[in-house]
Motif scaffolding. Sequence first.
Motif, PDB file in Angstrom:
ATOM      1  N   ALA A 258      65.181  27.087 132.282  1.00 19.45           N
ATOM      2  CA  ALA A 258      63.727  27.341 132.363  1.00 19.45           C
ATOM      3  C   ALA A 258      62.906  26.080 132.077  1.00 19.45           C
ATOM      4  N   THR A 262      60.654  23.593 134.915  1.00 18.54           N
ATOM      5  CA  THR A 262      59.238  23.352 134.593  1.00 18.54           C
ATOM      6  C   THR A 262      58.968  21.846 134.487  1.00 18.54           C
ATOM      7  N   VAL A 274      55.585  29.887 133.881  1.00 20.76           N
ATOM      8  CA  VAL A 274      56.575  30.442 132.950  1.00 20.76           C
ATOM      9  C   VAL A 274      57.320  31.610 133.586  1.00 20.76           C
ATOM     10  N   SER A 275      56.581  32.497 134.279  1.00 19.77           N
ATOM     11  CA  SER A 275      57.242  33.671 134.880  1.00 19.77           C
ATOM     12  C   SER A 275      58.137  33.255 136.052  1.00 19.77           C
ATOM     13  N   ALA A 277      59.729  30.435 136.176  1.00 19.18           N
ATOM     14  CA  ALA A 277      60.916  29.844 135.536  1.00 19.18           C
ATOM     15  C   ALA A 277      61.874  30.952 135.093  1.00 19.18           C
ATOM     16  N   ALA A 278      61.309  32.081 134.608  1.00 18.34           N
ATOM     17  CA  ALA A 278      62.152  33.221 134.215  1.00 18.34           C
ATOM     18  C   ALA A 278      62.872  33.781 135.444  1.00 18.34           C
ATOM     19  N   VAL A 281      65.816  31.571 136.171  1.00 14.70           N
ATOM     20  CA  VAL A 281      66.947  31.851 135.264  1.00 14.70           C
ATOM     21  C   VAL A 281      67.699  33.092 135.750  1.00 14.70           C
TER      22      VAL A 281
ATOM     23  N   LEU B  46      60.059  34.298 140.738  1.00 11.79           N
ATOM     24  CA  LEU B  46      60.220  32.888 141.136  1.00 11.79           C
ATOM     25  C   LEU B  46      59.350  32.581 142.350  1.00 11.79           C
TER      26      LEU B  46
END
Lengths: 455, 49
Positions: A258, A262, A274-275, A277-278, A281, B46
């Motif tokens: 993550a 970024t 951030v979302s 990046a989640a 993952v 994403l």
Amino acid sequence: MSMPIAPPGWSRWLVPPAALSVHLSIGQAYAWSVFKPPLESALDLTGTQSALPFQLGIVMLGLSAAFGGRWVERNGPRRAMTVALVCFSSGFLISALGAATGQYWLIVLGYGFVGGIGLGIGYISPVSTLIKWFPDRPGMATGIAIMGFGGGALIASPWSTQMLDSFGRDGHGIALAFLVHGLVYAVFMSLGVLLIRVPRAPLAADPLPAAPAAESVRTDTGPQVSANSAIRTPQFWCLWVVLCMNVTAGIGILEKAAPMITDFFSGTSAPVSVSAAAGFVALLSAANMAGRIGWSSTSDLIGRKNVYRVYLGVGALMYLLIAWFGDTSKPLFVICALVILSFYGGGFATVPAYLKDLFGTYEVGAIHGRLLTAWSLAGVLGPLIVNRVADAQKEAGKSGATLYGLSFTIMIGLLVVGFVANELIRPVHPRHHHIPSPRKAADDERSVRTEQHPA
Amino acid sequence: MTSEASVPSSTPPDRRRVPLILFAWLWVGAPLAYGLYELVLKVRQLFTG
């Protein structure tokens, strides 16, 4: 509890779900992070303290797989799965007591120590049985089970989150969640205990099928090497290096995925939220799981050595592409990371079949357990390299993609080392082969016949 | 594993075990499908996040 010999007509397609019921359960370990924030606020813990049960669990996984492997081989998969069930479930129950009474050491002891033994024994318990049932497709068979270990976190992560949302994130809610986990996993894993069977020997009295049966398989031949002899061979240590390097390279990305994506695109016109990046993952988890079943099944077609050439050679190339062009193209970065993670999962899932090719089925579960110590080292090495390098670069005033350039170069070097180690693997010298004494062989034969046709 | 056979039996599988096979795969397949569904929801972030 006697060896669960399959009755006549038992389908080998009952064995993978038995293995999956165990691996999908113990794979919950990778979802431990769900419990970290509530534990930290409920018991006033630091991040390092709340990671302790998981870390001890992984250490115990390695130790129990390494030292319990021969016990698993001697006692069979049903007893091993029972031990895994009891340890894994009681780990949660002890943790529930710890959370309810505010005694954090009970959570460390329960989830980490007791549950960790369940992880190790559970991880290796179905491996040699699957290989014996599927000598024609050992890569696919072990891939299914080991894919389950990757899939366990996919199930546990949303499930545990929903449970904490319902029960509350205080000590009482966490205790209740641990309790439900322990009970549900005990029931879920019991399917494996009940269904697992070892293949029986073909007896003279067996009627031969008129035509090749759909599930008939070729006789398993080749070298048979004991676990004690295997660790004295260069092949074992070459494969140990191969696994260690491959896992280190995968964890290097997985552990910092993550913040990495970024940082890579922080200075560009399309920064990653951030979302998003989640989501990245989660996509890596899917690649990890798909690689376990996909690449290990491919190894049945192209051979184990060739598939590791792909993992290590193409893996190094992917790292090179990320290092050179990763910050110029988001799709390129994502695709390269997905390929690396699929190789990471594939490396785990293919290694039991590679061991079977080299050392035979005699004590392949025990040898696999000892090889998993490579995982323990890689679990420390991978995050250490990426985090230390990133911290040092940050202190030097660097930012963005340049934080990771050096660690990617190190990963490429490690993958090259693994590639060379794979090239050095040759068939095991016959002096290491296990030759049962005539008396022992006769005893074994008599034992099998007695269990199949009890007087 | 000393008392264990090294090759699977050549006896053809019993057709009466088909329901058991289906049940066993459903037992492990249902929670895995739930996990994959939740994963797809996250992966969408994403592209949309």
